[in-house]
Design an enzyme around this catalytic site. Structure first.
Site, PDB file in Angstrom:
ATOM      1  N   TYR A 137       0.821  -1.214   0.000  1.00 33.57           N
ATOM      2  CA  TYR A 137       0.000   0.000   0.000  1.00 33.57           C
ATOM      3  C   TYR A 137       0.854   1.264   0.000  1.00 33.57           C
ATOM      4  O   TYR A 137       0.444   2.280  -0.524  1.00 33.57           O
ATOM      5  CB  TYR A 137      -0.893   0.035   1.251  1.00 33.57           C
ATOM      6  CG  TYR A 137      -2.265  -0.533   1.061  1.00 33.57           C
ATOM      7  CD1 TYR A 137      -2.449  -1.827   0.594  1.00 33.57           C
ATOM      8  CD2 TYR A 137      -3.399   0.218   1.375  1.00 33.57           C
ATOM      9  CE1 TYR A 137      -3.720  -2.356   0.446  1.00 33.57           C
ATOM     10  CE2 TYR A 137      -4.665  -0.305   1.229  1.00 33.57           C
ATOM     11  CZ  TYR A 137      -4.825  -1.586   0.757  1.00 33.57           C
ATOM     12  OH  TYR A 137      -6.079  -2.095   0.618  1.00 33.57           O
ATOM     13  N   LYS A 187       2.270 -15.388   2.772  1.00 32.21           N
ATOM     14  CA  LYS A 187       2.432 -16.097   1.500  1.00 32.21           C
ATOM     15  C   LYS A 187       3.919 -16.406   1.373  1.00 32.21           C
ATOM     16  O   LYS A 187       4.585 -16.030   0.417  1.00 32.21           O
ATOM     17  CB  LYS A 187       1.911 -15.220   0.353  1.00 32.21           C
ATOM     18  CG  LYS A 187       1.868 -15.891  -1.002  1.00 32.21           C
ATOM     19  CD  LYS A 187       0.789 -16.960  -1.129  1.00 32.21           C
ATOM     20  CE  LYS A 187       0.910 -17.667  -2.472  1.00 32.21           C
ATOM     21  NZ  LYS A 187      -0.019 -18.835  -2.576  1.00 32.21           N
ATOM     22  N   ASP A 219      -3.975 -17.965   0.651  1.00 32.86           N
ATOM     23  CA  ASP A 219      -5.006 -18.598  -0.193  1.00 32.86           C
ATOM     24  C   ASP A 219      -5.794 -19.633   0.611  1.00 32.86           C
ATOM     25  O   ASP A 219      -7.022 -19.708   0.535  1.00 32.86           O
ATOM     26  CB  ASP A 219      -4.392 -19.193  -1.478  1.00 32.86           C
ATOM     27  CG  ASP A 219      -3.137 -20.019  -1.233  1.00 32.86           C
ATOM     28  OD1 ASP A 219      -2.616 -20.023  -0.098  1.00 32.86           O
ATOM     29  OD2 ASP A 219      -2.676 -20.671  -2.190  1.00 32.86           O
ATOM     30  N   ASP A 243      -6.831  -6.440   4.113  1.00 33.23           N
ATOM     31  CA  ASP A 243      -7.913  -5.745   3.416  1.00 33.23           C
ATOM     32  C   ASP A 243      -8.870  -6.758   2.810  1.00 33.23           C
ATOM     33  O   ASP A 243     -10.090  -6.684   2.984  1.00 33.23           O
ATOM     34  CB  ASP A 243      -7.308  -4.850   2.320  1.00 33.23           C
ATOM     35  CG  ASP A 243      -8.378  -4.141   1.513  1.00 33.23           C
ATOM     36  OD1 ASP A 243      -9.301  -3.582   2.131  1.00 33.23           O
ATOM     37  OD2 ASP A 243      -8.292  -4.147   0.266  1.00 33.23           O
ATOM     38  N   ASP A 247     -12.870  -8.140   4.329  1.00 27.15           N
ATOM     39  CA  ASP A 247     -14.134  -8.054   3.577  1.00 27.15           C
ATOM     40  C   ASP A 247     -14.773  -9.437   3.478  1.00 27.15           C
ATOM     41  O   ASP A 247     -15.976  -9.599   3.639  1.00 27.15           O
ATOM     42  CB  ASP A 247     -13.903  -7.519   2.157  1.00 27.15           C
ATOM     43  CG  ASP A 247     -14.156  -6.021   2.046  1.00 27.15           C
ATOM     44  OD1 ASP A 247     -13.922  -5.310   3.051  1.00 27.15           O
ATOM     45  OD2 ASP A 247     -14.570  -5.559   0.966  1.00 27.15           O
TER      46      ASP A 247
HETATM   47  C1  IPM Z   1     -10.509  -0.496   3.872  1.00 30.10           C
HETATM   48  C2  IPM Z   1     -10.707   0.102   2.496  1.00 30.10           C
HETATM   49  C3  IPM Z   1      -9.497   0.971   2.151  1.00 30.10           C
HETATM   50  C4  IPM Z   1      -8.284   0.066   2.154  1.00 30.10           C
HETATM   51  C5  IPM Z   1      -9.633   1.723   0.813  1.00 30.10           C
HETATM   52  C6  IPM Z   1     -10.878   2.588   0.777  1.00 30.10           C
HETATM   53  C7  IPM Z   1      -8.411   2.556   0.527  1.00 30.10           C
HETATM   54  O1  IPM Z   1     -10.936  -0.901   1.558  1.00 30.10           O
HETATM   55  O2  IPM Z   1     -10.387   0.271   4.845  1.00 30.10           O
HETATM   56  O3  IPM Z   1     -10.494  -1.722   3.974  1.00 30.10           O
HETATM   57  O4  IPM Z   1      -7.977  -0.580   1.143  1.00 30.10           O
HETATM   58  O5  IPM Z   1      -7.614   0.005   3.187  1.00 30.10           O
HETATM   59 MG    MG Z   2     -11.129  -2.837   2.374  1.00 29.44          MG
END
Ligand code: IPM
Ligand code: MG
Length: 353
Positions: A137, A187, A219, A243, A247
């Protein structure tokens, strides 16, 4: 005590959901002072900078930051430095918020809102500890250039020992306070960065003899999260894997609209935001789920202000609201009470009393 909170509503549904969290914080009467500033697309529109100087100053002076969400299609075509996401990454880096805690817990009332079978997710309670200020990042060099007559794009993934050790310690400490199990995700079969990650995790493990450390390739971890998610207690991983996995994990609970997060520096100062995005498709309609933001405010009470009782009160109120049957669209099931953003806020306030 008077503590200062910098409120950054951001874009999309951000202003609607933070408004409800602010109401909840005010209702607690614990002496919190709030000041609002711009971040993300809203800041770009106002002054061309996703993380303007005035916001920097306010965020720096505040004891904690409450953030809604940033981004939206409106700003996607702008040069990268002016994109809303740059504002979010900018504030994380500027405030040194390296430790991102994303708890993934399933409220029993929402067991049927998950796309996974109830018997797989019932009782789920995981904490994802994501490193937040390093990795690909932020790695330099990065860019898109012309080389040998074609476009060439590159990013750099790197971690220092120090960066890995400090997030490792946060994760071991968290595991110690929970069920004593820590799974480090990497990884290492392909990437040197994550070989170092695994080595450093192994090196600090002896300091925490009460925590069982295991390792998993990313993975496989993605697969295990949907196959048998309850095998996990605390997961620690780098910025990019964290990240993606957070999700994925959020959907186990039925909706990403339920997941709070805390991003902490070395001294307990933190930025608190829902794990979800700005949902431009439903912005301005008053239908977004404010619970992740309200639960993020609860994390703020706990981690930055050390107000455990107030934090539990807010979390308890959210539980009561769900038990009463209030549901926003993202977690709605037939037979429940369909509530909008403000109604959900009303219900939480009522349950606080
Ligand atoms: C998160 C989001 C951010 C990230 C984006 C919006 C830059 O997806 O906080 O998980 O990738 O960290
Ligand atoms: Mg995110």
């Amino acid at each position: 005590m008077t503590k200062k909170i910098c409120v950054l509503p951001g874009d999309g549904i951000g202003p609607e959901i933070t408004a409800q969290a602010v109401r909840v914080l005010e209702a607690l009467g614990v002496g919190l002072e709030m000041e609002t500033a711009l971040l993300g697309g809203a800041a770009v529109d106002a002054c061309g900078d996703p993380y303007p100087e005035t916001t920097r100053k306010l965020a720096e002076e505040a004891d904690a930051v409450l953030l809604g969400a940033v981004g939206g299609p409106k700003w996607d075509a702008l040069p990268r430095e002016q994109r809303p996401e740059r504002g979010l990454l900018g504030i994380r880096k500027h405030l040194g918020l390296f430790a991102n805690l994303r708890p993934v817990a399933l409220y029993p009332e929402l067991v049927n809102a998950s796309t996974l079978k109830a018997e797989v997710v019932a009782g789920l309670d995981i904490l994802i500890v994501r490193e937040l200020t390093g990795d690909i990042y932020f790695g330099q060099p990065r860019g898109i250039e012309n080389r040998n007559g074609e476009r060439f794009a590159f990013n750099t993934m790197h971690y220092t020992e120090m960066e890995i050790r400090r997030i490792g310690r946060v994760a071991f400490e968290a595991a110690r306070r929970r069920n004593g199990k820590l799974c480090s995700v990497d990884k290492m079969n392909v990437l040197e960065t994550t070989q170092l990650w695994r080595d450093v995790m192994n090196e600090i493990a002896p300091e925490y003899p009460d925590v069982a450390l295991s390792h998993m390739l990313v993975d496989n971890a993605a697969m295990q999260l949907v196959r048998a998610p309850r095998q996990f207690d605390v997961i620690v991983t780098g910025n990019m894997f964290g990240d993606i996995l957070s999700d994925e994990a959020s959907m186990l609970t039925g909706s990403i609209g339920m997941l709070p997060s805390a991003s902490l520096d070395e001294n307990g100062k933190g930025l608190y935001e829902p794990s979800h995005g700005s949902a431009p498709d439903i912005a301005g309609q008053g239908v977004a789920n404010p619970l992740a933001t309200i639960l993020s405010a609860a994390m703020m009470l706990r981690y930055t202000f050390d107000l455990e009782e107030a934090a539990r009160k807010v979390e308890g109120a959210v539980g009561k609201v769900l038990a009463k049957g209030f549901r926003t669209g993202d977690i709605f099931e037939p037979g429940m009470i369909k509530a909008g953003t403000a109604q959900m806020g009303d219900a939480v306030l009522e349950a606080l009393e």
